[in-house]
Scaffold this active site. Structure first.
Site, PDB file in Angstrom:
ATOM      1  N   GLU A   1      31.506  82.560 104.404  1.00 23.29           N
ATOM      2  CA  GLU A   1      32.636  81.703 104.034  1.00 23.29           C
ATOM      3  C   GLU A   1      32.100  80.538 103.195  1.00 23.29           C
ATOM      4  OE1 GLU A   1      36.310  81.600 107.099  1.00 23.29           O
ATOM      5  OE2 GLU A   1      34.440  80.830 107.909  1.00 23.29           O
TER       6      GLU A   1
ATOM      7  N   ASN B   1      37.024  81.259 112.372  1.00 23.32           N
ATOM      8  CA  ASN B   1      37.096  80.757 113.738  1.00 23.32           C
ATOM      9  C   ASN B   1      38.468  80.230 114.118  1.00 23.32           C
ATOM     10  OD1 ASN B   1      34.509  81.317 114.790  1.00 23.32           O
ATOM     11  ND2 ASN B   1      33.664  79.759 113.440  1.00 23.32           N
TER      12      ASN B   1
ATOM     13  N   HIS C   1      29.076  79.213 105.442  1.00 20.64           N
ATOM     14  CA  HIS C   1      29.169  79.680 106.825  1.00 20.64           C
ATOM     15  C   HIS C   1      28.763  81.143 106.922  1.00 20.64           C
ATOM     16  CE1 HIS C   1      31.891  80.654 110.501  1.00 20.64           C
ATOM     17  NE2 HIS C   1      30.637  80.461 110.863  1.00 20.64           N
TER      18      HIS C   1
ATOM     19  N   SER D   1      30.469  76.018 111.656  1.00 18.64           N
ATOM     20  CA  SER D   1      31.523  77.002 111.859  1.00 18.64           C
ATOM     21  C   SER D   1      32.879  76.352 112.111  1.00 18.64           C
ATOM     22  CB  SER D   1      31.166  77.917 113.037  1.00 18.64           C
ATOM     23  OG  SER D   1      30.839  77.150 114.184  1.00 18.64           O
TER      24      SER D   1
END
Length: 284
Positions: free
Chosen positions: A152, A190, A140, A119
């Site tokens: 992702e 993130n 991800h 992540s």
């Protein structure tokens, strides 16, 4: 290249979810764990999650049985010799991930793509541990994997177009919506999310409001389905801390400095839902 066999390395929450959606999509998937006990626990979790879907009439018992039959748990890395794609899904520990990438690179055939569910750790850094950086990519997923649509797809500096398109196709086959991003720490999700969660923790630490009120403001005022503190508990406070530390280190920017309260919670073992207590108590 069409992916016909997947190997997932890991037995934690994210690995369980990835294995489950691959099995549900009809793909043979091997799950590599450190011990038989960890594999038994992972398969039991997957079985419970699938049974819950059966109980809610989201799938049939036959579909559940078929998904379970697609999953092959093992402690042996030799299974990567048959894999079209290997997905690493362990905790955010760079040295351990590098060891896994080196091992997989040595055992996997030339065609095999190596993906990471990281992540925050740069894909280019992981790719440098292999002799096939053009076939290393980020994949991800989001927690809970069976319910969350986004994947992702993170393109490293050396990742080639065939690897990207193969990964996008696999994500779609697993019922997900792939979004391509370039390789920067935290990617998109993130890099945007963690500073918000961290700021909410600072607000709680400074006594700006109660945890309930902080979450309520974000739910009602920003139309978020879940407040940032409850979301941190769902993600895992240790995971949040790991990501923030990567962001702070790799960007060198103090705006990513983890809240002292977050560090204190992790040190106390209050990691969120997975331990029964974080900012909220889940033991009841």
């Amino acid at each position: 290249m069409e992916v016909s066999r997947v190997v997932v390395v890991g037995t934690g929450t994210m690995a369980n979810g990835i294995v489950q959606v691959m099995g549900q999509s009809g793909l043979p998937v091997t799950m590599i764990g450190r011990t038989e006990n960890s594999l038994d626990g992972a398969i039991a979790t997957i079985r419970r999650n699938l049974q819950r879907s059966v109980d809610r009439n989201r799938m049939t018992s036959d579909e559940m049985d078929l998904a379970i039959c697609m999953i092959d748990p093992t402690t042996e890395y030799s299974s990567v010799a048959e894999a079209d794609m290997v997905i690493e899904a362990i905790s955010e520990e760079l040295d351990v991930k590098r060891e896994i990438f080196e091992r997989v690179d040595e055992l996997a055939p030339e065609r095999t793509i190596i993906a990471s569910n990281t992540s925050s750790i740069p894909i280019t850094t992981l790719a440098a541990s292999t002799g096939r950086p053009h076939q290393v990519i980020g994949m991800h997923f989001f927690n809970p994997v069976p319910a969350m649509q986004l994947v992702e797809v993170v393109r490293g500096l050396m990742t080639d177009e065939e690897t990207v398109q193969t990964t996008v196709a696999l994500a779609k086959k697993a019922g997900k919506t792939p979004v391509e991003v370039n390789d920067f720490p935290g990617f998109i999700s993130n890099r945007v999310l963690m500073p918000m969660i961290n700021e909410a923790i600072f607000c709680l630490m400074e006594g700006v409001a109660t945890k309930e009120n902080i979450d309520e403001v974000m739910k009602l005022g920003m139309n978020h389905p879940m407040g940032p503190l409850a979301l941190a508990d769902l993600i895992g406070l240790d995971v949040c801390l790991d990501i923030l530390e990567v962001l702070q280190r790799d960007f060198g920017d103090s705006k990513y400095r983890p809240s002292p309260l977050l560090r204190k919670m992790v040190a106390a073992g209050k990691l969120g839902r997975k331990t029964g207590e974080g900012f909220y108590n889940y033991r009841q």
